[in-house]
Structure formats: C-alpha cells, structure tokens
Motif scaffolding. Structure first.
Motif, PDB file in Angstrom:
ATOM      1  N   GLY A 305       0.829  -1.368  -0.087  1.00  0.00           N
ATOM      2  CA  GLY A 305       0.005  -0.037  -0.185  1.00  0.00           C
ATOM      3  C   GLY A 305       0.718   1.030   0.071  1.00  0.00           C
ATOM      4  N   ARG A 306       0.147   2.320  -0.046  1.00  0.00           N
ATOM      5  CA  ARG A 306       0.714   3.672   0.094  1.00  0.00           C
ATOM      6  C   ARG A 306       1.850   3.699   1.166  1.00  0.00           C
ATOM      7  NH1 ARG A 306      -4.288   7.313   1.312  1.00  0.00           N
ATOM      8  NH2 ARG A 306      -2.441   8.550   1.907  1.00  0.00           N
ATOM      9  N   ALA A 307       2.793   4.349   0.827  1.00  0.00           N
ATOM     10  CA  ALA A 307       4.286   4.157   1.471  1.00  0.00           C
ATOM     11  C   ALA A 307       3.937   4.897   3.030  1.00  0.00           C
ATOM     12  CB  ALA A 307       5.235   5.015   1.073  1.00  0.00           C
ATOM     13  N   GLU A 308       3.138   6.073   3.097  1.00  0.00           N
ATOM     14  CA  GLU A 308       2.868   6.701   4.400  1.00  0.00           C
ATOM     15  C   GLU A 308       2.339   5.793   5.193  1.00  0.00           C
ATOM     16  OE1 GLU A 308      -0.043   8.548   1.488  1.00  0.00           O
ATOM     17  OE2 GLU A 308       1.891   7.676   1.289  1.00  0.00           O
ATOM     18  N   ILE A 309       1.201   5.039   4.732  1.00  0.00           N
ATOM     19  CA  ILE A 309       0.516   4.387   5.705  1.00  0.00           C
ATOM     20  C   ILE A 309       1.178   2.869   5.991  1.00  0.00           C
ATOM     21  CG2 ILE A 309      -1.545   2.628   5.720  1.00  0.00           C
ATOM     22  CD1 ILE A 309      -2.768   4.636   3.579  1.00  0.00           C
ATOM     23  N   MET A 310       1.911   2.348   5.101  1.00  0.00           N
ATOM     24  CA  MET A 310       2.661   1.169   5.271  1.00  0.00           C
ATOM     25  C   MET A 310       3.961   1.625   6.407  1.00  0.00           C
ATOM     26  SD  MET A 310       1.430  -1.723   3.875  1.00  0.00           S
ATOM     27  CE  MET A 310       2.999  -2.669   4.095  1.00  0.00           C
ATOM     28  N   ASP A 311       4.287   2.484   6.395  1.00  0.00           N
ATOM     29  CA  ASP A 311       5.410   2.875   7.094  1.00  0.00           C
ATOM     30  C   ASP A 311       4.958   3.507   8.687  1.00  0.00           C
ATOM     31  OD1 ASP A 311       7.653   2.225   5.396  1.00  0.00           O
ATOM     32  OD2 ASP A 311       7.950   3.961   4.834  1.00  0.00           O
ATOM     33  N   ALA A 312       3.723   3.520   8.846  1.00  0.00           N
ATOM     34  CA  ALA A 312       3.264   3.998  10.031  1.00  0.00           C
ATOM     35  C   ALA A 312       3.738   3.111  11.381  1.00  0.00           C
ATOM     36  CB  ALA A 312       1.704   4.178  10.177  1.00  0.00           C
ATOM     37  N   PRO A 313       3.661   1.804  11.294  1.00  0.00           N
ATOM     38  CA  PRO A 313       4.181   1.067  12.475  1.00  0.00           C
ATOM     39  C   PRO A 313       5.590   1.301  12.700  1.00  0.00           C
ATOM     40  CG  PRO A 313       2.709  -0.393  11.214  1.00  0.00           C
ATOM     41  CD  PRO A 313       3.050   0.864  10.049  1.00  0.00           C
ATOM     42  N   HIS A 314       5.841   1.166  14.149  1.00  0.00           N
ATOM     43  CA  HIS A 314       7.353   1.383  14.429  1.00  0.00           C
ATOM     44  C   HIS A 314       8.210   0.102  14.032  1.00  0.00           C
ATOM     45  CE1 HIS A 314       5.038  -0.726  17.635  1.00  0.00           C
ATOM     46  NE2 HIS A 314       6.230  -1.455  17.565  1.00  0.00           N
ATOM     47  N   VAL A 315       9.399   0.259  14.022  1.00  0.00           N
ATOM     48  CA  VAL A 315      10.380  -0.838  13.572  1.00  0.00           C
ATOM     49  C   VAL A 315      10.219  -2.008  14.644  1.00  0.00           C
ATOM     50  CG1 VAL A 315      12.783  -1.356  13.299  1.00  0.00           C
ATOM     51  CG2 VAL A 315      12.089   0.663  12.251  1.00  0.00           C
ATOM     52  N   GLY A 316      10.141  -3.073  14.088  1.00  0.00           N
ATOM     53  CA  GLY A 316       9.790  -4.281  14.940  1.00  0.00           C
ATOM     54  C   GLY A 316       8.337  -4.708  15.382  1.00  0.00           C
ATOM     55  N   GLY A 317       7.522  -3.536  14.580  1.00  0.00           N
ATOM     56  CA  GLY A 317       5.987  -3.892  14.906  1.00  0.00           C
ATOM     57  C   GLY A 317       5.233  -4.962  13.857  1.00  0.00           C
ATOM     58  N   LEU A 318       6.052  -5.080  12.842  1.00  0.00           N
ATOM     59  CA  LEU A 318       5.459  -6.164  11.717  1.00  0.00           C
ATOM     60  C   LEU A 318       6.576  -6.935  11.579  1.00  0.00           C
ATOM     61  CD1 LEU A 318       4.266  -3.354   8.955  1.00  0.00           C
ATOM     62  CD2 LEU A 318       2.822  -4.417  10.871  1.00  0.00           C
ATOM     63  N   GLY A 319       5.907  -8.326  11.326  1.00  0.00           N
ATOM     64  CA  GLY A 319       6.983  -9.275  10.887  1.00  0.00           C
ATOM     65  C   GLY A 319       6.588 -10.603  11.473  1.00  0.00           C
ATOM     66  N   GLY A 320       7.393 -11.848  11.387  1.00  0.00           N
ATOM     67  CA  GLY A 320       7.118 -13.149  11.972  1.00  0.00           C
ATOM     68  C   GLY A 320       8.012 -14.085  11.491  1.00  0.00           C
ATOM     69  N   THR A 321       8.429 -15.055  12.146  1.00  0.00           N
ATOM     70  CA  THR A 321       9.308 -15.857  11.962  1.00  0.00           C
ATOM     71  C   THR A 321       9.477 -16.375  10.552  1.00  0.00           C
ATOM     72  OG1 THR A 321       9.410 -16.730  14.198  1.00  0.00           O
ATOM     73  CG2 THR A 321      10.606 -17.998  12.513  1.00  0.00           C
ATOM     74  N   TYR A 322       8.254 -16.979   9.984  1.00  0.00           N
ATOM     75  CA  TYR A 322       8.186 -17.369   8.548  1.00  0.00           C
ATOM     76  C   TYR A 322       7.907 -16.537   7.499  1.00  0.00           C
ATOM     77  CZ  TYR A 322       8.640 -21.999  10.848  1.00  0.00           C
ATOM     78  OH  TYR A 322       9.181 -23.226  11.510  1.00  0.00           O
ATOM     79  N   GLY A 323       7.485 -15.307   7.881  1.00  0.00           N
ATOM     80  CA  GLY A 323       6.790 -14.478   6.815  1.00  0.00           C
ATOM     81  C   GLY A 323       8.129 -13.948   5.798  1.00  0.00           C
ATOM     82  N   GLY A 324       7.541 -13.984   4.506  1.00  0.00           N
ATOM     83  CA  GLY A 324       8.388 -14.073   3.351  1.00  0.00           C
ATOM     84  C   GLY A 324       9.563 -15.124   3.334  1.00  0.00           C
ATOM     85  N   ASN A 325       9.078 -16.380   3.699  1.00  0.00           N
ATOM     86  CA  ASN A 325      10.162 -17.533   3.602  1.00  0.00           C
ATOM     87  C   ASN A 325      11.064 -17.596   2.386  1.00  0.00           C
ATOM     88  OD1 ASN A 325      10.208 -20.549   2.474  1.00  0.00           O
ATOM     89  ND2 ASN A 325      11.032 -20.525   4.442  1.00  0.00           N
ATOM     90  N   PRO A 326      12.239 -17.707   2.145  1.00  0.00           N
ATOM     91  CA  PRO A 326      13.020 -17.699   0.874  1.00  0.00           C
ATOM     92  C   PRO A 326      12.442 -18.884  -0.250  1.00  0.00           C
ATOM     93  CG  PRO A 326      14.245 -18.642   2.689  1.00  0.00           C
ATOM     94  CD  PRO A 326      13.106 -18.139   3.585  1.00  0.00           C
ATOM     95  N   VAL A 327      11.936 -19.719   0.208  1.00  0.00           N
ATOM     96  CA  VAL A 327      11.521 -20.723  -0.771  1.00  0.00           C
ATOM     97  C   VAL A 327      10.107 -20.315  -1.379  1.00  0.00           C
ATOM     98  CG1 VAL A 327      10.766 -23.071  -1.134  1.00  0.00           C
ATOM     99  CG2 VAL A 327      12.739 -22.704   0.379  1.00  0.00           C
ATOM    100  N   ALA A 328       9.420 -19.637  -0.408  1.00  0.00           N
ATOM    101  CA  ALA A 328       8.076 -19.141  -0.927  1.00  0.00           C
ATOM    102  C   ALA A 328       8.094 -17.929  -1.909  1.00  0.00           C
ATOM    103  CB  ALA A 328       7.057 -18.907   0.259  1.00  0.00           C
TER     104      ALA A 328
END
Length: 447
Positions: A305-328
């Motif tokens: 989405g729009r950069a200003e919206i996507m960048d609203a959460p603080h660093v470390g606020g988004l993510g997950g162990t498997y998210g964006g797995n390299p094989v996927a």
C-alpha cells in the motif's frame, strides 16, 4: 515429474480403496475439525488434473481454493523452489535478510494498482495479512473501529473471524471475538433485486450510500480506522458488487480519513481477468491484501500500500518468523513471471467467455439456476428452488457430490450454501474445462 495426462479418468469408484484406507487413518490421527471437500487423497497433480492414490484423474475446477492459478506443479515454480532450497530454506528475514523478499516486495509494488510510492510486507496466510493490514491502518489513523460487509470472509483467526460474516462453520463456538468490528450491507445484485428493487440492484452508488448510512450511524468516521472489502466476495458467494459501489465507498473513505483495504486474497494474481480485481472499476485501494495465488502453492501473503500508511508502524512492529520465507519468495517470483510471460490475464478472460456461454445456456433451460456471475476464472452458479429466488442448499450439495463421483473437483460457497463456484487453473485446456462443465450439466439434469 513424469507428464500427467490431461484427461478425466476413473480407475475406481470415488473414493477408491487406497483413499478409503487413508480416510480411516485420518479419522484416527487428525483433529475432527479439519474437514475435506472430497474423499480422495492426491498423489500428484499437474495443470488442470489431480490424480489420486487409486489412479483416478480428476478435473480440477478448484485450484486448491484459487491457489494453483498458474497450474499445479507449474514448471517455473518447481524449478525456482528446487534451486532456492539447495541454497537455503530459511534464515528469517528479520535476522539475516535476503534478496528474494525484497524482490517480491518490488514486484508487488509494481503490479498493484496505483502509481505512487508503495511499500510491502510479507506474511504466511491471508488471515495473517488481513490482521496486519488492520494493525497498520489503526497505527496510521490512531483510530480503532473496522467495518466489513455482509457475506464477507476474511479468515479464521480471532480478528478475521470477527470480520467474517458467516457463523457456521467459521465462527460457531469460537467466540468471544475481537471488539470494534462492525458490519455494513453489501451490494448483492441478485438479492438486492428481490428486496430493494431493480434500482438498488443495478446502481452501485445507491447501494454504497445505504452502506455509508449504516457506517455513519453505527460507528462514525471519527472512530473508524478502516473499511475492508473483497472486490468480489469469495466464500460469501462470488458476489460482484454493482458498478460504482467500490468507487463510492473509496471516495467516502478518502474524504473521511478512513483507510480503504481491498482483500484480494482470492481475487488477486490474474484470477478475475485483471492482475487485481480492483482494476475492473479503476480503483486504487490504500492497502491491498494478497495471498493464495501469489506463490503457486507455497504459503505466502502480503500487504501492499501507500508508503506513508505502510511505514506508520514502528520498527519491529511488523514481522514473523516465517513471513516471506525464501522458498516461498522464489515461488512467488516464478509465479509472477509465468502470469506475465504466458499471458494468463488474457487467458482468464477467455475462460470467462467460455464458461459464461456454457453456463448461460444451461441457465436458459433450467430455472433452478438463479444467477450466473463472476469475472475471469472466478465464476459461480447460484441455485434456487424452481421459479423462486429461495436458496437451494440441498440441490447444491447434491450436484457437487455427483460431480465429485464423476471425477470433477468443484467447490460450494455462499452464506446460504447454495452457490457452486469454479476456480479452474488458468492453464487448463478448453477441452478439459468443457468436459468438467458437461459433467456438471449432466448432474443437474439427473437431479
């Protein structure tokens, strides 16, 4: 893999003896809550065919619920997965990142509607991506409430169950659900014609004004972080809103500081005859949620989405162990290459023409087919009692069961359980697709 013949073939009754054995093992080992559409166990699949452990070749009109859009075991996807797995299968992007994640984000930023600066974040499932889209919207707006729509389906986690409309089987017994979730009426042309007249059924702006009135009264824009909607509803019945409905909602959101989230988990990646279903109405959502067809069968999802919206959460606020797995991620890049190189957006349009022609002729001869609708390779039949608009869930179940026994994988959906939905892989041949539809027509005639 050895080439899998692209034809329907029944070597045994459905289910066969090996599938019967595995069904018994499943009953003793797997939690009862995990159901199955068909009583067969797959051994291999390619293109538009799934072969089971008994040697039956089934026509695939479900694509694993819109996942294997580029065909099962798509050659580019298989090669990309094998190559990446030889290098490394996981490091966690939040620990030691890798190029594949960045490349997928770049591709999503390029492909999704809108020309402004964008950002993407990768996750594992559609539900997880929806939850993160809501987190991002709440952070950006500093508001809490979220509106979804009648007949919506957004997932099976706690928040996404709250966003989902249908109780059984998705919500029943699993509450309490996440708070600050509200529901507004959808534009459902087939049923709006019955209850609201022809004008409401055909005038998307009018239907949107009805929804906005409910939102204003129940929530108020000052409290509303986001509106989330499927441009074409999936589990709710492949409902295509009247033209102008999405545009009017989006305009209202923009005027009132509300984030517009398009849930394109089922409609994305060429499925509807456009790369994303929003393109049919020329709208640019603030955030777009994708999964299913994104990676040719590998688990991956995203919020873009729009950069200003996507960048609203603080660093470390988004993510997950498997998210964006390299094989996927490797599978996703190969899937996108296949869609673009092999002209699968246009192929989806060809499938729509073929299916609507065949199903339209069936409808003209059978008043139990109340509606034929959808876009691209996302088409549905809504079945009703003869001469009425009363949903006929029993007939729908009987038709799908008869098709299964004849070797055709077809899915049902809809709030009332009376919709047959078709999600063929875009690589399916015309002959195979027509054979599957002939089986369906015969099942309807017999019943």
């Amino acid at each position: 893999m050895t080439a899998l013949e692209q034809s329907r073939h029944l070597a045994t009754a459905i289910p066969g003896p090996r599938s019967e054995e595995l069904l018994a093992r499943k009953g003793a080992a797997v939690a009862r809550g995990i159901g199955n559409t068909m009583p067969v166990y797959a051994s291999r699949a390619f293109g538009g065919i799934v072969e089971d452990v008994d040697g039956n070749r089934l026509i695939d009109l479900g694509s694993g619920i819109a996942v294997t859009t580029v065909g099962n075991a798509s050659p580019r996807v298989v090669a990309a997965v094998a190559e990446q797995a030889q290098h490394f299968t996981h490091t966690c992007f939040m620990v030691t990142p890798y190029e594949g994640y960045v490349a997928v984000a770049e591709a999503l930023n390029r492909l999704t509607p809108g020309t402004g600066e964008k950002r993407s974040a990768l996750f594992n499932s559609g539900s997880e991506a929806v939850e993160n889209a809501v987190k991002i919207a709440r952070t950006y707006t500093r508001k809490q409430a979220v509106v979804s729509f009648d007949h919506a389906y957004h997932g099976r986690t706690n928040l996404t169950m709250a966003l989902t409309a249908k109780s059984m089987p998705y919500k029943h017994g699993f509450g309490p659900f996440a708070p600050e979730v509200y529901r507004a009426p959808l534009s459902y042309p087939f049923r709006d014609a019955e209850f609201g007249g022809k004008e409401l059924a055909t005038d998307g702006e009018l239907a949107a004004r009805r929804a906005i009135t409910v939102i204003d009264k129940q929530v108020g824009a000052d409290n509303l972080a986001a509106v989330i909607i499927e441009p074409i509803q999936g589990e709710g019945g492949f409902i295509v809103p009247a033209e102008g409905f999405l545009r009017t909602l989006l305009d209202w959101c923009r005027d009132n500081g509300v984030v517009f989230i398009a849930d394109e988990v089922q409609t994305g990646f060429a499925r509807t005859g456009a790369m994303f279903a929003c393109e049919h109405e020329g709208i640019v959502p603030d955030l777009i949620v994708t999964a299913k067809g994104i990676a040719g069968g590998m688990p991956l999802s995203a919020v873009t989405g729009r950069a200003e919206i996507m960048d609203a959460p603080h660093v470390g606020g988004l993510g997950g162990t498997y998210g964006g797995n390299p094989v996927a991620c490797a599978a996703a890049l190969a899937t996108i290459e296949t869609i673009e190189t092999d002209g699968l957006v246009e192929r989806a349009r060809q499938i729509e023409t073929l299916m609507k022609d065949k199903l339209g002729r069936m409808q003209a001869e059978d008043d139990r087919i109340g509606d034929v609708r959808g876009r691209g390779a996302m088409i549905a039949l809504e079945l009703v009692k003869p001469g009425t608009t009363e949903p006929d869930a029993e007939l729908t179940k009987a038709v799908s069961t008869a098709a299964h026994r004849a070797g055709v994988i077809v899915l049902t959906c809809g709030t009332f359980g009376n919709v047959l939905r078709f999600l063929p892989p875009l690589t399916i041949s015309d002959d195979l697709l027509l054979d599957g539809l002939d089986v369906l027509a015969e099942a309807l005639r017999t019943l």
